[in-house]
Write an enzyme that holds these catalytic residues in place. Structure first.
Site, PDB file in Angstrom:
ATOM      1  N   GLY A 159      -8.734   1.697  -0.826  1.00 54.93           N
ATOM      2  CA  GLY A 159      -8.506   1.532   0.599  1.00 54.93           C
ATOM      3  C   GLY A 159      -7.443   2.503   1.164  1.00 54.93           C
ATOM      4  O   GLY A 159      -7.618   3.308   1.922  1.00 54.93           O
ATOM      5  N   ALA A 160      -6.404   2.567   0.263  1.00 57.39           N
ATOM      6  CA  ALA A 160      -5.228   3.355   0.541  1.00 57.39           C
ATOM      7  C   ALA A 160      -4.572   3.397  -0.641  1.00 57.39           C
ATOM      8  O   ALA A 160      -4.602   2.564  -1.565  1.00 57.39           O
ATOM      9  CB  ALA A 160      -4.458   2.751   1.760  1.00 57.39           C
ATOM     10  N   MET A 161      -3.263   4.246  -0.870  1.00 63.77           N
ATOM     11  CA  MET A 161      -2.618   4.174  -1.991  1.00 63.77           C
ATOM     12  C   MET A 161      -1.085   4.441  -1.857  1.00 63.77           C
ATOM     13  O   MET A 161      -0.617   5.409  -0.976  1.00 63.77           O
ATOM     14  CB  MET A 161      -3.088   5.407  -2.906  1.00 63.77           C
ATOM     15  CG  MET A 161      -2.237   6.128  -4.142  1.00 63.77           C
ATOM     16  SD  MET A 161      -2.258   4.035  -5.048  1.00 63.77           S
ATOM     17  CE  MET A 161      -0.694   4.309  -6.186  1.00 63.77           C
ATOM     18  N   ASN A 199       1.506   6.154  -2.450  1.00 61.98           N
ATOM     19  CA  ASN A 199       2.501   7.190  -2.904  1.00 61.98           C
ATOM     20  C   ASN A 199       3.673   7.255  -2.075  1.00 61.98           C
ATOM     21  O   ASN A 199       3.537   7.494  -0.919  1.00 61.98           O
ATOM     22  CB  ASN A 199       1.757   8.794  -2.840  1.00 61.98           C
ATOM     23  CG  ASN A 199       0.399   8.356  -3.346  1.00 61.98           C
ATOM     24  OD1 ASN A 199      -0.006   8.117  -4.396  1.00 61.98           O
ATOM     25  ND2 ASN A 199      -0.646   8.757  -2.400  1.00 61.98           N
ATOM     26  N   GLU A 239       0.882  -0.923   2.436  1.00 60.96           N
ATOM     27  CA  GLU A 239       1.322   0.156   1.733  1.00 60.96           C
ATOM     28  C   GLU A 239       2.899   0.478   1.915  1.00 60.96           C
ATOM     29  O   GLU A 239       3.588   0.683   1.044  1.00 60.96           O
ATOM     30  CB  GLU A 239       0.407   1.478   2.318  1.00 60.96           C
ATOM     31  CG  GLU A 239      -1.009   1.370   2.006  1.00 60.96           C
ATOM     32  CD  GLU A 239      -1.390   0.988   0.609  1.00 60.96           C
ATOM     33  OE1 GLU A 239      -0.694   1.115  -0.544  1.00 60.96           O
ATOM     34  OE2 GLU A 239      -2.418  -0.091   0.566  1.00 60.96           O
ATOM     35  N   HIS A 278       4.930  -1.708  -0.381  1.00 56.33           N
ATOM     36  CA  HIS A 278       4.934  -1.027  -1.755  1.00 56.33           C
ATOM     37  C   HIS A 278       6.062  -0.252  -1.690  1.00 56.33           C
ATOM     38  O   HIS A 278       6.701   0.086  -3.053  1.00 56.33           O
ATOM     39  CB  HIS A 278       3.804  -0.415  -1.975  1.00 56.33           C
ATOM     40  CG  HIS A 278       2.786  -1.184  -2.508  1.00 56.33           C
ATOM     41  ND1 HIS A 278       2.798  -1.981  -3.721  1.00 56.33           N
ATOM     42  CD2 HIS A 278       1.330  -1.257  -2.260  1.00 56.33           C
ATOM     43  CE1 HIS A 278       1.691  -2.547  -4.013  1.00 56.33           C
ATOM     44  NE2 HIS A 278       0.765  -2.276  -3.156  1.00 56.33           N
TER      45      HIS A 278
END
Length: 848
Positions: free
Chosen positions: A274-276, A278, A311, A314
């Site tokens: 879905g998303a990351m 980084n 995200e 995170h």
């Protein structure tokens, strides 16, 4: 459990700790047209003890040159060897490297792959109809080694100084801010980025392509942008709004400033997850970042807000403080899910995000009710096992037990423990017990003792409740769908209340207990507020008492009453007719979480009936839901809540699809005609119409859906029409849709469309035969992490003969990157076979 004899143990994959990376000078030069890249890196390392070899990770890279240089300038040449099985690169040194500071120099080459991992290609067609290429990355869990040689384990943190050499005119972005840009003699541009904070390899990102960025907005000193393909700038304001809100909220909640020097949201046409998260360069699927609020449903808007907040959470919990090894992945993902919900609930209180989470938690309950469930924290040895950790138990069950703990301890004490945990480990790594110890220190409660029972054993309890006057008797046992002889106990933090009263805290850490609760026999809610990750089995008398006071229950409590009863049906403890009797009491319901729970269960029952019995059931559904539809209507009223729009969508879909209501289907077709003609239609009603018409759709309808999928600028509407192709009742149209998954449909979406086709009772036999016949092609084409999701559709093939065929095929075609998930699919299929065998005749008789 992991079979140690079946594969090399953890030691075969884990790197030695004799050489530790401190800072990577990384230079990457992609050729997007040729789909290749060359690279070089100079890695400052600490040699802990004298060595004659250096071992790190690499995969599908050609290493052209390797050598070491000591602090005094002396050089040691190296001979390279790459073990493809363990993805370990060994540099055999010409002599011994003494303990101390060294620099490892490497020159390497690689291919931009099409599997959406490592350094890969993403393509799109521009406004002139020309195909354009983006080079982008997805490193988690263990694919940084596809992009550059590295110490690819989460506790081997280092600083990254990235330089990208790109064709003139291309956009380049990485984790940190751009600090220099130089035009080279050959016309290419060298773009240099600032040093990052110390971070894990799986967070490194670089993206190159014909992209654009919004003007940065300042969020308390952090520049925030959205990077996107040209022409989609108008779809960025909402994600910037929730992004700025969440950045401020998290900095305050954690009491630590955002740890990066800038924050870019990067929307990619091809993206397997879905998303990351980084750090500073968060990558997303377009459909969870770019949105037009005028064209999207409430659910689609909420999905964008959820993913953006997840995200960003995170950046602290995962990026600043990281798990030591992949067995602790749940800590990253569960906490980000918990914070995503808290942030979206603060951003849009009217969405009642903690209430709607009930339906996501139900998915975790379903998997966790299987014998093939796993503990939230689970041993991980190989990269394939790490990939299998990204599941509903890590995210939704993990977030659920955190919410349960927070509600039991209180918001302030829980938050104080989180702040203590992050401050004491920033820029480093941690294990699960470190978090419990920090919260325990902040609250004085026995947090580790409570949470160890939830994290290190699979499953969850069902709490049986009965009352005798003001005495409430409680007992716990493990809940399973299938027969279970085993015993397990949890330290269950219960919140118990009479309807409308204040909750009482009870820690049930033994098998049984009895408490005094005035008014208990008049009705009691054992999961008050609905935050506990446990099921409740009320005595018949308490169930009747609660049924008479439904209007005094919170929406989440009503949804859980239904979900617990439905779970008892699946377990064979309650007849389906009893669920229908309970469901009949909900005709006046207005909350979408409750209607979602109802719709899921009723859809499952409709599947096991045929012919006249199915028609009787459809009539029963219409009788239940039509009054609700008449109340909410087809058109939103001025000033109504956004949640009512979601309820309207759910009730319309229930009556028109599961209820097979001809009048609703006809009106839905008129709504669809207006929407396809570009007229203004409420997005929630339009989405319901797309679903309803597809279920009775013709070839002409199918052609219109495909055309809209190809032409719309809205990422959400594109997926709406694409996935609705899975609901058409014609086998011939199903075959045409399946053929599209092999070429036109993006590989990130094809597996989900096949899932919907497998779940379509009108065509699923034909679809399953097609999947078996094209298996090798599908596995080669689709990203590895999407194969088990595609296979999830087989759980509906619930005749004994179909189930036997599925089991035989899966046994002959294992999915090693998600063996546990596939095992769960097969057990859930067994549960559905049991439901069909137990309930079809009884339910038909009840309806007659």
């Amino acid at each position: 459990m992991h079979d140690a004899s079946a594969a090399p143990g953890e030691a075969a994959y884990r790197l030695p700790r004799t050489v530790l990376p401190r800072r990577y000078e990384l230079r990457i030069e992609p050729d997007l047209d040729a789909a290749t890249f060359v690279g070089s890196e100079d890695v400052a390392v600490e040699v802990v003890e004298p060595v004659t070899e250096v071992v790190l990770n690499a995969n599908e890279l050609t290493i052209d040159e390797a050598w070491l240089v000591a602090a005094d300038g002396s050089r040691l040449d190296a001979t390279v060897s790459l073990d493809a099985g363990t993805e370990r690169l060994t540099l055999a040194l010409a002599g011994q490297a003494a303990a101390g500071d060294w620099t490892v120099h490497l020159r390497f080459r690689g291919t931009l792959n099409d599997k959406l991992k490592g350094f890969y290609r993403s393509v799109f067609t521009d406004a002139e109809g020309v195909e354009r290429v983006i080079g982008t990355t997805q490193m988690e869990p263990t694919d940084a080694r596809l992009a550059f040689p590295c110490w690819d384990e989460p506790d081997l943190k280092a600083v990254y100084a990235v330089t990208l050499v790109v064709a003139d005119g291309l956009f380049a972005v990485s984790n940190a801010a751009e600090v220099a840009r130089t035009t080279l003699d050959d016309g290419r541009v060298e773009v240099r980025f600032a040093d990052t904070i110390p971070m894990s390899t799986y967070l490194v990102a670089f993206v190159v392509g014909p992209l654009e960025a919004t003007d940065p907005i300042d969020v308390d000193g952090t520049p925030l942008r959205v990077v996107h393909v040209p022409g989609k700038d108008k779809l960025t304001p909402f994600s910037l709004e929730i992004g700025a809100f969440a950045l401020r909220l998290f900095a305050d909640y954690y009491e630590i400033p955002y740890p990066g020097d800038k924050c870019d949201f990067i929307a990619l046409p091809d993206f397997a997850a879905g998303a990351m998260e980084n750090l500073g360069a968060i990558t997303y699927r377009e459909a969870v970042l770019l949105v037009d609020p005028e064209a999207a449903t409430q659910t689609e808007m909420q999905r964008v807000a959820d993913v953006v907040a997840h995200e960003l959470a995170h950046m602290w919990f995962g990026d600043l403080v990281t798990m030591k090894w992949w067995n602790g992945l749940w800590l990253n993902e569960a906490f980000a899910t918990f914070m995503e919900l808290a942030a979206v609930d603060a951003f849009k209180p009217e969405w009642q995000r903690w209430v709607s989470f009930t339906n996501e938690r139900a998915a975790a309950f379903a998997v966790d009710s299987l014998a093939s469930t796993r503990p939230i924290e689970f041993p991980v040895h190989s990269p394939q096992e790490a990939e299998g950790m990204f599941d509903v138990l890590t995210y939704q069950k993990g977030a659920s037990v955190l919410r349960m703990l927070e509600q039991f301890l209180g918001h302030d004490g829980f938050r104080a423990g989180i702040r203590l945990y992050l401050r004491s480990r920033e820029y480093g790594n941690a294990e699960t017990t470190d978090l419990w110890d920090a919260i325990e220190e902040a609250t004085g409660e026995p947090v580790r003792r409570i949470m160890d029972t939830w994290i290190f054993q699979g499953g969850h309890p069902v709490i049986s409740a009965s009352a005798d006057g003001d005495r409430l008797s409680l007992s716990q046992k493990r809940f399973r769908f299938l027969a279970d002889d085993g015993e397990a106990t949890w330290a269950v933090p219960l919140l118990i209340a009479v309807p409308g009263g204040q909750p009482h805290k009870v820690l049930l850490d033994e098998t049984t207990t009895t408490i005094d609760l005035p008014g208990a026999s008049d009705g009691v809610v054992v999961n008050a507020g609905g935050h506990g990750f446990y099921r409740v089995a009320y005595s018949p008398e308490l169930l009747v008492a609660l049924g008479n006071r439904l209007d005094q229950l919170q929406p989440v409590e009503r949804a859980l009453l239904l979900d617990d009863t439905w779970a008892a049906v699946l377990a064979g403890a309650t007849p389906a007719s009893a669920f229908l009797d309970l469901a009949q009491r909900f005709g006046d319901e207005t909350d979408p979480a409750v209607w979602t729970t109802l719709s899921g269960a009723l859809g499952s029952l409709e599947r096991i009936l045929d012919g006249a019995d199915r028609e009787r059931f459809q009539a029963w559904v219409r009788t239940l839901a039509r009054p609700a539809l008449e109340r909410v209507g087809w058109e939103p009223a001025f000033g109504e809540s956004e949640l009512l729009g979601q309820t309207r969508q759910l009730v319309l879909s229930l009556v028109g699809s599961i209820g097979n209501d001809a009048d609703v289907q006809e009106r839905a077709r008129r709504v669809l005609d207006k929407a396809l003609a570009g007229q203004n239609v409420d997005p929630n009603v339009a989405a319901a119409a797309v679903t309803i018409v597809a279920g009775v759709g013709t070839e002409a309808d199918w052609e219109r859906y495909v055309q809209r999928f190809r032409e719309t600028d809205s990422p959400q509407e594109q997926l709406r029409y694409l996935y609705a192709l899975g609901a058409f009742p014609s086998e011939e149209l199903a075959e045409r849709t399946l053929a599209m998954t092999l070429d036109e449909i993006r590989t990130q979406n094809g597996p989900f469309l096949i899932f919907y086709l497998l779940a379509n009772r009108e065509v699923h036999v034909k679809v399953w035969d097609w999947v078996k016949g094209h298996w090798a092609e599908l596995v080669e084409r689709f990203p590895d992490n999407t194969i088990p999701r595609m296979l999830g559709g087989v759980v509906t093939l619930s005749t004994p003969e179909q189930a036997a065929d599925v089991n035989a095929f899966v046994a002959a075609h294992p999915v090693p990157q998600a063996a546990k998930t596939v095992e769960q699919h097969l057990e859930r299929l067994q549960v559905n076979v049991g439901l069909r065998q137990r309930e079809t005749a009884q339910l038909a008789q009840h309806l007659r």
